[in-house]
Design a protein around this motif. Structure first.
Motif, PDB file in Angstrom:
ATOM      1  N   PRO A  72       0.804  -1.232   0.000  1.00 27.02           N
ATOM      2  CA  PRO A  72       0.000   0.000   0.000  1.00 27.02           C
ATOM      3  C   PRO A  72       0.832   1.276   0.000  1.00 27.02           C
ATOM      4  N   GLY A  73       2.136   1.161   0.247  1.00 24.38           N
ATOM      5  CA  GLY A  73       2.985   2.355   0.262  1.00 24.38           C
ATOM      6  C   GLY A  73       3.453   2.785  -1.115  1.00 24.38           C
ATOM      7  N   CYS A  74       2.995   2.113  -2.158  1.00 27.11           N
ATOM      8  CA  CYS A  74       3.416   2.432  -3.528  1.00 27.11           C
ATOM      9  C   CYS A  74       3.056   3.885  -3.860  1.00 27.11           C
ATOM     10  N   LEU A  75       4.046   4.642  -4.339  1.00 25.62           N
ATOM     11  CA  LEU A  75       3.838   6.069  -4.615  1.00 25.62           C
ATOM     12  C   LEU A  75       2.815   6.302  -5.707  1.00 25.62           C
ATOM     13  N   ALA A  76       2.773   5.404  -6.684  1.00 29.43           N
ATOM     14  CA  ALA A  76       1.842   5.586  -7.798  1.00 29.43           C
ATOM     15  C   ALA A  76       0.391   5.506  -7.350  1.00 29.43           C
ATOM     16  N   LEU A  77       0.147   4.876  -6.201  1.00 28.70           N
ATOM     17  CA  LEU A  77      -1.231   4.725  -5.729  1.00 28.70           C
ATOM     18  C   LEU A  77      -1.869   6.079  -5.448  1.00 28.70           C
ATOM     19  N   ASP A  78      -1.109   7.010  -4.903  1.00 26.46           N
ATOM     20  CA  ASP A  78      -1.647   8.343  -4.639  1.00 26.46           C
ATOM     21  C   ASP A  78      -2.081   9.024  -5.927  1.00 26.46           C
ATOM     22  N   LEU A  79      -1.274   8.869  -6.981  1.00 27.54           N
ATOM     23  CA  LEU A  79      -1.621   9.479  -8.264  1.00 27.54           C
ATOM     24  C   LEU A  79      -2.875   8.827  -8.842  1.00 27.54           C
ATOM     25  N   ILE A  80      -2.998   7.504  -8.678  1.00 24.65           N
ATOM     26  CA  ILE A  80      -4.187   6.801  -9.175  1.00 24.65           C
ATOM     27  C   ILE A  80      -5.441   7.314  -8.475  1.00 24.65           C
ATOM     28  N   ILE A  81      -5.385   7.422  -7.156  1.00 19.36           N
ATOM     29  CA  ILE A  81      -6.546   7.907  -6.402  1.00 19.36           C
ATOM     30  C   ILE A  81      -6.856   9.354  -6.768  1.00 19.36           C
ATOM     31  N   TYR A  82      -5.806  10.151  -6.976  1.00 19.24           N
ATOM     32  CA  TYR A  82      -5.997  11.559  -7.370  1.00 19.24           C
ATOM     33  C   TYR A  82      -6.740  11.637  -8.698  1.00 19.24           C
ATOM     34  N   GLN A  83      -6.347  10.796  -9.653  1.00 15.13           N
ATOM     35  CA  GLN A  83      -7.011  10.817 -10.952  1.00 15.13           C
ATOM     36  C   GLN A  83      -8.443  10.292 -10.850  1.00 15.13           C
ATOM     37  N   LEU A  84      -8.663   9.293 -10.013  1.00 16.79           N
ATOM     38  CA  LEU A  84     -10.016   8.777  -9.826  1.00 16.79           C
ATOM     39  C   LEU A  84     -10.923   9.825  -9.185  1.00 16.79           C
ATOM     40  N   GLN A  85     -10.362  10.655  -8.311  1.00 16.58           N
ATOM     41  CA  GLN A  85     -11.144  11.731  -7.703  1.00 16.58           C
ATOM     42  C   GLN A  85     -11.627  12.727  -8.751  1.00 16.58           C
ATOM     43  N   GLY A  86     -10.869  12.860  -9.817  1.00 14.33           N
ATOM     44  CA  GLY A  86     -11.241  13.803 -10.869  1.00 14.33           C
ATOM     45  C   GLY A  86     -12.294  13.276 -11.817  1.00 14.33           C
ATOM     46  N   GLU A  87     -12.613  11.998 -11.712  1.00 13.07           N
ATOM     47  CA  GLU A  87     -13.622  11.409 -12.588  1.00 13.07           C
ATOM     48  C   GLU A  87     -15.013  11.562 -11.979  1.00 13.07           C
ATOM     49  N   SER A  88     -16.000  11.643 -12.841  1.00 12.12           N
ATOM     50  CA  SER A  88     -17.384  11.674 -12.375  1.00 12.12           C
ATOM     51  C   SER A  88     -17.767  10.293 -11.877  1.00 12.12           C
ATOM     52  N   LEU A  89     -18.394  10.222 -10.710  1.00 17.78           N
ATOM     53  CA  LEU A  89     -18.762   8.928 -10.151  1.00 17.78           C
ATOM     54  C   LEU A  89     -19.773   8.196 -11.038  1.00 17.78           C
ATOM     55  N   GLU A  90     -20.496   8.935 -11.863  1.00 16.89           N
ATOM     56  CA  GLU A  90     -21.434   8.283 -12.782  1.00 16.89           C
ATOM     57  C   GLU A  90     -20.712   7.409 -13.804  1.00 16.89           C
ATOM     58  N   ALA A  91     -19.410   7.654 -13.983  1.00 15.48           N
ATOM     59  CA  ALA A  91     -18.637   6.856 -14.929  1.00 15.48           C
ATOM     60  C   ALA A  91     -18.176   5.539 -14.316  1.00 15.48           C
ATOM     61  N   PHE A  92     -18.394   5.361 -13.022  1.00 15.14           N
ATOM     62  CA  PHE A  92     -17.965   4.150 -12.316  1.00 15.14           C
ATOM     63  C   PHE A  92     -19.062   3.095 -12.372  1.00 15.14           C
ATOM     64  N   THR A  93     -18.688   1.868 -12.655  1.00 16.33           N
ATOM     65  CA  THR A  93     -19.615   0.749 -12.507  1.00 16.33           C
ATOM     66  C   THR A  93     -19.654   0.364 -11.025  1.00 16.33           C
TER      67      THR A  93
END
Length: 638
Positions: free
Chosen positions: A231-252
């Motif tokens: 869970p300490g992987c640095l890329a994980l923060d960037l992934i979550i940051y990008q997911l925050q920018g997506e509209s939740l309606e786009a999520f299944t």
């Protein structure tokens, strides 16, 4: 159930380069096919959480696959795999391959060899379908419990060619093919230093930084990196940051649950993400009806780990759908549901009634861990459900050997706490006693104390274990490294002691049996009958007197059943060696304090030390000795 999520990957992620009719599919038709496939295919492996399988990959150039008779299909120069199931022969080009049929076939295989054999019959195949083949290989091998692929699979050119297809030019892969293959090979290999994995990860990282991955790709990549690097992987923060920018309606619904799992991997950051979590919690209310039992279980687990106590409306709505689908939950999934309900303090009548029916219908097939969790749930919420308790009692009687010490304690404690004896109580506690006799030392001290205390609450007194419970060794274990016993343990010990004295007159606290018997015989000879003294008498201040003799005003002995005209009470302390310091006639502090307190309470205390009795040579000398001890200060006698 194997490739449902992958099917969504293939439709939501990639711009397929599928030949022929597949290239002409429109979005509406794709969704229709997706719905049809979902009804037939297994759930895809990437939502599972087992540890990675470590295997050694060999990379080789692709070899041409062909067959002369259509039945013996394997790479030239390579031994054939086991015979696959019979079906209408596929064409050697994906042009005529119906995608739905492809995944149905893939999902029907039960071994890696069959999967590779099938893939080898196709000359060309989109990367998404090849990734699907890797997924199926991973799933069937893990289903068998193996920790690595069989050697013949690892060293086959079919498997090497499949891996090589992803390793040669990762930049040419679709997003779906890239992240799916990366995840499957991570589970199969688990070696972050593998050249193939390093190449795939580098390409994933490049696309992540470029911002070209969509929601599903980000979700898959996030979970894969957690498995590979933690869970300490640095890329994980960037992934979550990008997911925050997506509209939740786009999520299944699957994406939302995966997002919860990504956030669950770093619960210490929950406070920082609370605003985003509140948004997800609110949005998830609209998705609950579309969640599978597995996804419901995973969502509830994430809510617990992330301490989302403010998401109670979501928990309540999940509970309603759990009621509707409880029979579809696995033991592990239902256990997670119960843990969440315990954590959030949730219960309702409909869930309890459904749980009763479920437990009763599976009486003798219940998983021990689930049984203990069901009973813990009932105990925490003070739910006395006779159908559940009776079914659990029957399960324990028939399968006690399957229960661990902690599971046994969690199973038994609610019977005492809620004051309920099942119809098979005799068999239940006989089974429990046998387990304790053979596995006493396997029970942690506090667990054992809770268990025995619970038994005493329903009048199943653990007299055969009292000596061990009150031994200095056990009490020291119970105390552990602390300087004192915790209040709960002290209260349980006190109630156990009082129970043994008040409700078990036949129970004798540990003492020197031969000394006690000798004094009893002498007293009968002296006083003329057993009627004139009582043994093991509990005082109002919780001290136990070895022998009590009642005297009237003239010093005559009264029957111990008489409470009137009692002028004096004599307390005999029959002190064996264990009440003295080792190899000494010096009384232990607790015994000296007891005698001192008895005197303050108005008793005439008479000490009968073992070393004085040992010097007597005859029964007559014993009677004279006792007479001198008892009546030297009294004017009369019996």
């Amino acid at each position: 159930m194997a490739l449902v999520t992958l099917r969504r990957n293939l439709y939501h992620l990639s711009d397929f380069r599928i030949h022929g009719a597949l290239a002409a599919l429109k979005t509406q038709h794709v969704n229709h096919v997706h719905k049809t496939v979902k009804e037939h295919l297994c759930q895809w492996f990437w939502s599972l959480h087992p540890g990675p399988i470590r295997v050694r990959f060999h990379h080789a150039h692709c070899k041409k696959f062909h067959s002369e008779n259509g039945n013996d299909l394997h790479p030239v120069g390579e031994p054939g795999f086991s015979q696959v199931h019979s079906w209408d022969r596929f064409e050697h080009s994906v042009k005529n391959v119906d995608e739905e049929m492809f995944y149905r076939k893939l999902n029907s295989f039960t071994s890696s060899g069959e999967v590779l054999h099938f893939i080898s019959t196709l000359e060309t195949l989109p990367d998404t379908m090849m990734a699907g083949a890797l997924c199926r290989i991973c799933e069937v091998e893990r289903k068998d419990g193996d920790q690595r692929l069989p050697k013949e699979i690892l060293e086959s050119s079919a498997f090497q060619a499949l891996c090589d297809r992803f390793g040669r030019n990762p930049s040419d892969l679709s997003n779906a093919g890239l992240v799916t293959a990366f995840q499957a090979l991570t589970l199969l290999c688990g070696d972050a230093q593998s050249r193939l994995l390093m190449n795939l990860e580098a390409e994933c990282q490049h696309r992540l930084e470029r911002g070209s991955l969509d929601v599903r790709s980000l979700c898959i990549l996030g979970e894969t990196l957690i498995k590979l690097h933690g869970p300490g992987c640095l890329a994980l923060d960037l992934i979550i940051y990008q997911l925050q920018g997506e509209s939740l309606e786009a999520f299944t619904p699957e994406d939302i649950v995966t997002l919860y799992r990504l956030l669950q991997a770093s619960p210490e950051k929950a406070d920082q993400q609370q605003k985003f979590l509140n948004k997800i919690n609110h949005f998830s209310l609209s998705l609950v009806s579309n969640l599978s039992p597995k996804l419901m279980s995973q969502m509830l687990t994430a809510l617990v780990v992330l301490d989302q106590t403010q998401a109670l409306p979501l928990v309540i709505k999940l509970s309603k759908y759990v009621v509707q689908h409880i029979a579809r939950f696995t033991s592990e999934e239902l256990r997670k549901v119960l843990e969440a309900f315990i954590y959030f303090g949730h219960s309702d009548r409909f869930f309890t009634e459904t749980l009763e029916q479920h437990v009763a219908s599976l009486c003798l097939t219940l998983d021990p861990e689930l049984v203990s969790r069901v009973m813990e749930y009932c105990s925490r919420k003070l739910i006395l459900s006779e159908p559940i308790f009776n079914a659990v009692a029957e399960t324990f009687v028939c399968q006690a050997e399957k229960f661990s010490p902690s599971q046994t304690a969690k199973l038994i404690e609610p019977f005492g706490k809620l004051n309920y004896l099942p119809p098979n109580a005799s068999a239940l506690f006989r089974k429990l006693e046998n387990m304790l006799l053979t596995h006493f030392n396997h029970f942690p001290p506090k667990t054992l104390l809770k268990l025995l205390h619970s038994c005493s609450l329903i009048e199943r007194h653990p007299v055969n274990f009292m000596a061990k419970i009150f031994s200095p060794y056990f009490l020291q274990q119970l105390q552990g490294e602390e300087s004192y016993l915790d209040r709960l343990s002290l209260a349980q010990l006190t109630q156990l002691f009082l129970t043994s004295i008040l409700e078990c007159p036949f129970y004798k606290t540990p003492m020197d049996f031969h000394l006690y018997k000798s004094v009893m015989t002498g007293l009968i000879d002296l006083l003329g009958a057993r009627l004139y003294f009582a043994s093991k008498v509990l005082t109002p201040y919780c001290y136990t007197i070895d022998v009590e003799i009642k005297l009237d005003e003239d010093g005559f002995v009264l029957p111990f059943t008489i409470d009137e005209d009692v002028h004096k009470r004599v307390a005999l302390c029959i002190d064996g060696p264990k009440r003295f310091c080792l190899n000494s006639n010096h009384l232990l502090g607790k015994e000296a304090t007891k005698q001192r307190h008895l005197r303050l309470l108005g008793y005439q205390v008479v000490q009968i030390p073992y070393y004085e009795i040992e010097m007597l040579k005859s029964r007559l000398e014993l009677v004279d000795y006792l007479q001198g001890k008892l009546f030297s200060q009294n004017s009369g006698g019996h």
